[in-house]
Design an enzyme around this catalytic site. Structure first.
Site, PDB file in Angstrom:
ATOM      1  N   ASP A 106     -11.476  -1.287   2.595  1.00  0.00           N
ATOM      2  CA  ASP A 106     -10.196  -0.870   2.013  1.00  0.00           C
ATOM      3  C   ASP A 106     -10.327   0.518   1.406  1.00  0.00           C
ATOM      4  O   ASP A 106      -9.868   0.762   0.288  1.00  0.00           O
ATOM      5  CB  ASP A 106      -9.737  -1.870   0.947  1.00  0.00           C
ATOM      6  N   GLY A 152      -2.730  -3.803 -10.906  1.00  0.00           N
ATOM      7  CA  GLY A 152      -2.692  -3.797  -9.451  1.00  0.00           C
ATOM      8  C   GLY A 152      -2.160  -5.102  -8.908  1.00  0.00           C
ATOM      9  O   GLY A 152      -1.593  -5.919  -9.646  1.00  0.00           O
TER      10      GLY A 152
END
Length: 744
Positions: free
Chosen positions: A126, A13
């Site tokens: 998020d 990521g």
């Protein structure tokens, strides 16, 4: 890595690489290792540590469980349970639109996980499909708390930085405002909206455009998917309210609204999500057929109750979900024929013109009302309902539109009343005795039985109205006296006078009282109406003057900004911002290379030249740290103390307190080291710098001779860190060196 064996890489990521590993018992685990190039960046390291702190206390079946953390070769890592079923994002790639029952099951599990996190004081910030993992057993788990907000902790948002995914942000988060648990509810609402429609209306390649779309709101979900039942539409609408106060106030409250909608399906199909993980397309197809049949049965009951228009709406949903449901098709055709309905696309050019006007101005309530009227005349009830719902969005206190919707759908639509609505009603004649003309654009779309077009004027009460009329029947005359014989002409006036006198004696006083009361009330109502009209007109005039003044000021500013001087000013500002950013980057590069005094010089130049720009604040903190690392402890202490006093609550406030305490310790001033460290551990106990603050405070306490308190702080550090953490080793070593304490 520590006690865990790494097998292979799962993915990478923006902040870490994730590996598949095993613990000593052979249980699969996921190991998230921070990227090397980010490990030296304080902000990214803080985000990584925040995830560790945020998720360590979470133990719930719908939240990914953290198993441990540590550091290897200078790289922090996080170990958590391995979720083998992939993410919700992967499922959506295979099946972009999920069936209603499946989407609601996912939503319920999501809110169950959020309810637990919020009760622990943790806000995710998020939420998105990529951060929702699925087990093969059909359990959804909320993951990746890397930008979570912990109650009492300082914000991670820096100047010029906005953490999170724009397409799923709440309006307040997109504006950089304070967020709480209700921000997560908005993000969860966007996810459920996307599951049902296959569309995230905020998503775009440009993050700035996505943030703008968040502020504009989303189209009503029933317009993108007309099969969404009203009870689900209400929940989605409330989750996606722009104002946090208008949303559900907790995940528990939202869960309470969703659970009744899935109770029946959960009882019959407890393994629905596990089954869908294997074949989301096939399961969604089967669920839509079952849903269509439920809608048909609901419509049949409404048809039996002679509620034909609501029955037509439910049947239109049923045949849209399952065109091959012959029973629904047959009943739908019967209802449409009986009520002259048509759900086919319109060819009316006026409708096309109005739809174009609405596309350009979605807030055009007049055009929406006209569209609703035309669709109703064509027999398209679904389209008429959609337009009326849009109007009710714009005018939540419009009782007339609410009544029309109730009549068409068979559902109850509440309206919001306010003092402003009352004043407007009086101004437009809705609350005065004398009727006035209905405002343009408010003609009734559909006649409502028993609905009055306004309060009619009371008739004037006269003597003629009080006396019996000739049409009411023959008048009874008193009998003539026996001893007196009068001519017929003489009897009539006497009889009339006697009747009037008798009537006055019986009803005169009451009638006079009624007339007086009516006259007084009429005068009072007219007087109040005129007062309110006068106040309203004065308010409108003041508002118009204020608006004109503001517009004039804006035009003046716009004229100044578009002239040569304005262009030169803008150019200077832009050049200054670029120069400040360049200087800050140069100072940061020198700091990373260890050229601390050179970095201080660049920071001084930036602060002197641009003292009011955000870069000056960053430079002030960088300068203080550089002085500390360069050994200029007194100067560093002065700079850190000034920064902490001037920038309380900033992203660097916690570290400034920590470094001020560190500088005092370097200067062998343990007494002055205690106040900033006390402030840090008391006010910001969940800050990533709080653990180190306890360590420094323990040293200061020990130097001040308070070994008992120092021991307590050292044990807090040991409890907060793992064996591989340097702070853990330092605390254990210092604990051994403490003199024996005697507890009184």
């Amino acid at each position: 890595m520590g006690q865990f064996l790494v097998e292979r890489r799962l993915g990478r990521g923006g902040m870490a690489t994730v590996y598949l590993g095993q613990d000593q018992a052979g249980t699969p685990v996921a190991i998230k290792v921070m990227l090397p190039q980010l490990a030296s960046e304080a902000s990214f390291l803080e985000r990584f540590l925040r995830e560790v702190e945020a998720t360590r206390s979470l133990t719930h079946k719908n939240v990914v469980q953290v198993l441990g953390a540590g550091e290897q070769d200078g790289l922090p890592y996080l170990v958590c349970e391995y979720v083998e079923g992939g993410s919700l994002e992967t499922m959506l790639e295979e099946c972009p639109r999920l069936a209603l029952d499946l989407a609601l099951e996912i939503g319920v599990q999501l809110f169950e996980g959020l309810a637990h996190a919020h009760q622990q004081g943790i806000i995710h910030r998020d939420l998105k499909p990529a951060n929702l993992l699925l087990t093969t057993g059909g359990v959804l788990k909320v993951a990746d708390f890397g930008v979570a907000k912990v109650a009492g902790a300082s914000s991670l948002t820096r100047t010029g930085a906005l953490f999170g995914t724009p397409a799923y942000m709440s309006p307040e988060q997109a504006q950089g405002l304070h967020v709480d648990a209700r921000s997560d509810l908005f993000s969860a609402g966007v996810i459920v909206y996307e599951l049902l429609t296959g569309i995230n209306p905020h998503k775009t390649e440009d993050p700035s455009a996505a943030l703008l779309r968040v502020q504009l709101g989303v189209p009503p979900i029933a317009e993108l998917d007309p099969t969404v039942p009203p009870e689900v539409e209400v929940v989605i609408e409330k989750l996606l309210e722009r104002e946090p106060d208008a949303r559900y106030q907790s995940a528990v409250e939202a869960l309470g609204a969703l659970l009744p909608l899935v109770a029946e399906v959960r009882g019959k199909q407890p393994g629905l999500l596990a089954e869908a993980l294997l074949d989301p397309v096939g399961v969604s197809r089967r669920l839509r057929m079952e849903q269509a049949e439920r809608f048909r049965l609901r419509a049949r009951q409404l048809f039996a109750e002679s509620s034909f228009l609501p029955a037509a709406l439910w049947l239109s949903r049923a045949v849209t979900l399952d065109p091959e449901n012959e029973a629904a098709q047959k009943l739908f055709a019967q209802v449409c024929q009986r009520e002259s309905l048509s759900f086919a696309p319109s060819v009316n050019p006026k409708i096309a013109e109005l739809e174009g006007a609405v596309a350009k101005g979605p807030d055009n309530a007049k055009a929406l009302l006209q569209l609703a009227q035309l669709f109703r005349l064509e027999g398209n009830v679904a389209k008429a309902v959609a337009q009326l719902k849009r109007v009710l969005r714009l005018r939540p206190s419009d009782a007339y539109v609410a009544s029309q919707l109730s009549q068409l759908t068979g559902e109850r639509f509440a309206v919001r009343q306010s003092s402003t609505d009352l004043a407007q009603g009086i101004d437009t004649g809705g609350h005065v005795a004398q009727a006035r003309a209905r405002p343009v654009g408010r003609e009734p779309l559909l006649p409502v039985a028993g609905q009055s077009t306004g309060i009619e004027r009371l008739p004037d009460i006269t003597e003629e109205a009080a006396l019996p009329s000739a049409a009411s029947g023959p008048q009874r005359r008193p009998a003539a006296p026996i001893a007196v014989s009068l001519p017929r002409e003489a009897v009539e006036p006497i009889a009339a006078a006697s009747t009037l006198e008798l009537f006055w004696r019986a009803y005169g006083k009451r009638l006079a009282t009624v007339v007086a009361v009516v006259l007084v009330l009429g005068w009072a109502v007219r007087r109040v109406g005129r007062m309110i009209e006068r106040a309203t007109s004065e308010t409108d005039r003041a508002t118009a003057e204020l608006r004109a003044g503001i517009q004039g000021g804006n035009q003046a500013l716009a004229g100044a900004s578009t002239g040569p001087e304005g262009a030169a000013l803008r150019a200077r500002l832009e050049q200054g911002m670029r120069d400040a950013a360049s200087k800050l980057e140069a100072a940061s590069a020198l700091f990373r290379r260890g050229s601390f005094l050179e970095a201080v010089q660049v920071c001084d130049a930036l602060i002197d030249r641009y003292p009011k720009l955000p870069e000056a604040t960053e430079a002030a903190f960088l300068r203080a740290r550089a002085l500390l690392l360069a050994g200029r402890d007194k100067e560093a202490l002065e700079a850190l103390s000034r920064f902490a006093s001037e920038h309380r609550g900033s992203a660097h406030y916690a570290e400034a307190l920590l470094r001020a305490g560190e500088a005092n310790l370097k200067l062998h001033d343990a007494k002055d080291a205690l106040p900033p460290l006390d402030e840090l551990v008391r006010s910001l106990p969940d800050s990533p710098f709080a653990t180190e603050g306890y360590l420094f405070r323990a040293r200061a306490l020990a130097d001040n001779g308070d070994a008992l308190s120092a021991e307590a702080d050292y044990r807090i550090v040991i409890g907060r860190t793992g064996p591989a953490d340097p702070l853990h080793a330092s605390a254990r070593e210092a604990l051994k060196k403490l003199p024996p304490t005697k507890i009184p």
